[in-house]
Design a protein around this motif. Sequence first.
Motif, PDB file in Angstrom:
ATOM      1  N   SER A 210       0.849  -1.201   0.000  1.00 51.48           N
ATOM      2  CA  SER A 210       0.000   0.000   0.000  1.00 51.48           C
ATOM      3  C   SER A 210       0.880   1.244   0.000  1.00 51.48           C
ATOM      4  O   SER A 210       1.908   1.294   0.677  1.00 51.48           O
ATOM      5  CB  SER A 210      -0.892   0.035   1.245  1.00 51.48           C
ATOM      6  N   LYS A 211       0.451   2.242  -0.781  1.00 51.12           N
ATOM      7  CA  LYS A 211       1.206   3.495  -0.789  1.00 51.12           C
ATOM      8  C   LYS A 211       0.613   4.481   0.220  1.00 51.12           C
ATOM      9  O   LYS A 211      -0.586   4.727   0.237  1.00 51.12           O
ATOM     10  CB  LYS A 211       1.168   4.132  -2.186  1.00 51.12           C
ATOM     11  N   VAL A 212       1.503   5.010   1.060  1.00 48.95           N
ATOM     12  CA  VAL A 212       1.081   5.981   2.070  1.00 48.95           C
ATOM     13  C   VAL A 212       1.887   7.275   1.868  1.00 48.95           C
ATOM     14  O   VAL A 212       3.114   7.232   1.811  1.00 48.95           O
ATOM     15  CB  VAL A 212       1.320   5.428   3.494  1.00 48.95           C
ATOM     16  N   GLY A 213       1.171   8.384   1.712  1.00 52.20           N
ATOM     17  CA  GLY A 213       1.834   9.675   1.527  1.00 52.20           C
ATOM     18  C   GLY A 213       1.705  10.502   2.797  1.00 52.20           C
ATOM     19  O   GLY A 213       0.610  10.619   3.362  1.00 52.20           O
ATOM     20  N   ILE A 214       2.819  11.043   3.277  1.00 48.14           N
ATOM     21  CA  ILE A 214       2.789  11.830   4.522  1.00 48.14           C
ATOM     22  C   ILE A 214       3.501  13.164   4.310  1.00 48.14           C
ATOM     23  O   ILE A 214       4.667  13.199   3.936  1.00 48.14           O
ATOM     24  CB  ILE A 214       3.458  11.073   5.694  1.00 48.14           C
ATOM     25  N   ASN A 215       2.762  14.231   4.555  1.00 50.67           N
ATOM     26  CA  ASN A 215       3.326  15.581   4.450  1.00 50.67           C
ATOM     27  C   ASN A 215       3.401  16.178   5.848  1.00 50.67           C
ATOM     28  O   ASN A 215       2.596  15.859   6.717  1.00 50.67           O
ATOM     29  CB  ASN A 215       2.419  16.439   3.559  1.00 50.67           C
ATOM     30  N   GLN A 216       4.385  17.052   6.031  1.00 54.27           N
ATOM     31  CA  GLN A 216       4.504  17.719   7.332  1.00 54.27           C
ATOM     32  C   GLN A 216       4.768  19.203   7.138  1.00 54.27           C
ATOM     33  O   GLN A 216       5.673  19.585   6.402  1.00 54.27           O
ATOM     34  CB  GLN A 216       5.652  17.093   8.147  1.00 54.27           C
ATOM     35  N   LEU A 217       3.958  20.021   7.791  1.00 54.08           N
ATOM     36  CA  LEU A 217       4.196  21.468   7.816  1.00 54.08           C
ATOM     37  C   LEU A 217       4.631  21.827   9.221  1.00 54.08           C
ATOM     38  O   LEU A 217       3.876  21.633  10.174  1.00 54.08           O
ATOM     39  CB  LEU A 217       2.911  22.226   7.466  1.00 54.08           C
ATOM     40  N   GLU A 218       5.858  22.321   9.342  1.00 54.49           N
ATOM     41  CA  GLU A 218       6.349  22.741  10.659  1.00 54.49           C
ATOM     42  C   GLU A 218       6.195  24.248  10.744  1.00 54.49           C
ATOM     43  O   GLU A 218       6.762  24.985   9.954  1.00 54.49           O
ATOM     44  CB  GLU A 218       7.825  22.361  10.825  1.00 54.49           C
ATOM     45  N   MET A 219       5.395  24.713  11.716  1.00 61.29           N
ATOM     46  CA  MET A 219       5.072  26.136  11.768  1.00 61.29           C
ATOM     47  C   MET A 219       5.177  26.670  13.192  1.00 61.29           C
ATOM     48  O   MET A 219       5.059  25.925  14.157  1.00 61.29           O
ATOM     49  CB  MET A 219       3.641  26.343  11.250  1.00 61.29           C
ATOM     50  N   VAL A 220       5.344  27.979  13.302  1.00 61.95           N
ATOM     51  CA  VAL A 220       5.388  28.589  14.635  1.00 61.95           C
ATOM     52  C   VAL A 220       3.985  28.779  15.205  1.00 61.95           C
ATOM     53  O   VAL A 220       3.826  28.982  16.405  1.00 61.95           O
ATOM     54  CB  VAL A 220       6.151  29.935  14.647  1.00 61.95           C
TER      55      VAL A 220
END
Length: 306
Positions: A210-220
């Motif tokens: 299975s393909k799993v896509g993970i994005n991360q936004l690091e913000m203040v």
Amino acid sequence: MSTYIFGHTSPDSDSIIGAMALAYLKNQLGEDCIPTCQGEISVETQFILDKFDGVAPELKTSVAGESVYLVDFSDKAQAPKDIMEATILGIVDHHKLGDLTTDTPLECWIRPIGCSNTIIKEMFDYYGVEIPKNLAGMMMCAILSDTVIFKSPTCTKVDTKIVKELAEICGIEDYKALAMEMFIAKSAVDGASARNLNTRDYKEFEMNGSKVGINQLEMVDISVLDDRKDELLADMKAMKDENGLHTVIVLLTDIMKEGSTLLTVSDDDSKIEKAFDIKLENSQVWLDGVLSRKKQIIPFIQPQFK
Ligand code: MG
Ligand code: MG
Ligand code: MG
């Protein structure tokens, strides 16, 4: 013939600066190496390049027939599509071991520490090669980014020690203030499309078919995205359909509150709920204390696909 050195797709600062630093080291050691990248330079990386007069590596997305070093990844899903037609001479990384294999022996520098640039600094020390001032500044920023200014659970004593050494070389005393400036720069979301936000630090993983896509936004401050979550979720659904993914996750990481809101669109929400022992509400949940995708997200999701 030159050897190409590059980091993962959707390159972050560690991938870009790591390729530049390793290419510099290899060139000093007599190997002809060119740093490249697989995608657009991020706002954060541009901030670092501007600060230290760095020149962005050229874009290269096809490597068939070439010799290469990989920095900051060893997953096929994060490599150029034709990676299996290249000769991998070496890997410098700090993630879980991926699914890339080689036909020939290779050089491997893989350690469970905060940043690939930390490992590269150790390589400079190992070979007794001096780091130029500006390169030291860029490597320092990459480590401060990856370790979220030492707050990430991935950060080790080695990372903090090496940041101090690099700060000395580049002559920046208040490196934490510089890092904060960098995180404020990368937190800008005004005018950004949902797709831009959903792919800023996006990685795909193959999990047992299975393909799993993970994005991360690091913000203040992630609250600036409060009224855009429905829009982000709708675009995540589109990404899932376009790429045949089982699950798309977007982590909105608040580096001041030290936790992440996880948004997900999945064929099976229960996998995510079981992974973190939580209940999703409106396809989302706040995970207190979660800052690291590699250490606090992937190791819990991957077993759900076994
Ligand atoms: Mg990276
Ligand atoms: Mg990294
Ligand atoms: Mg990162």
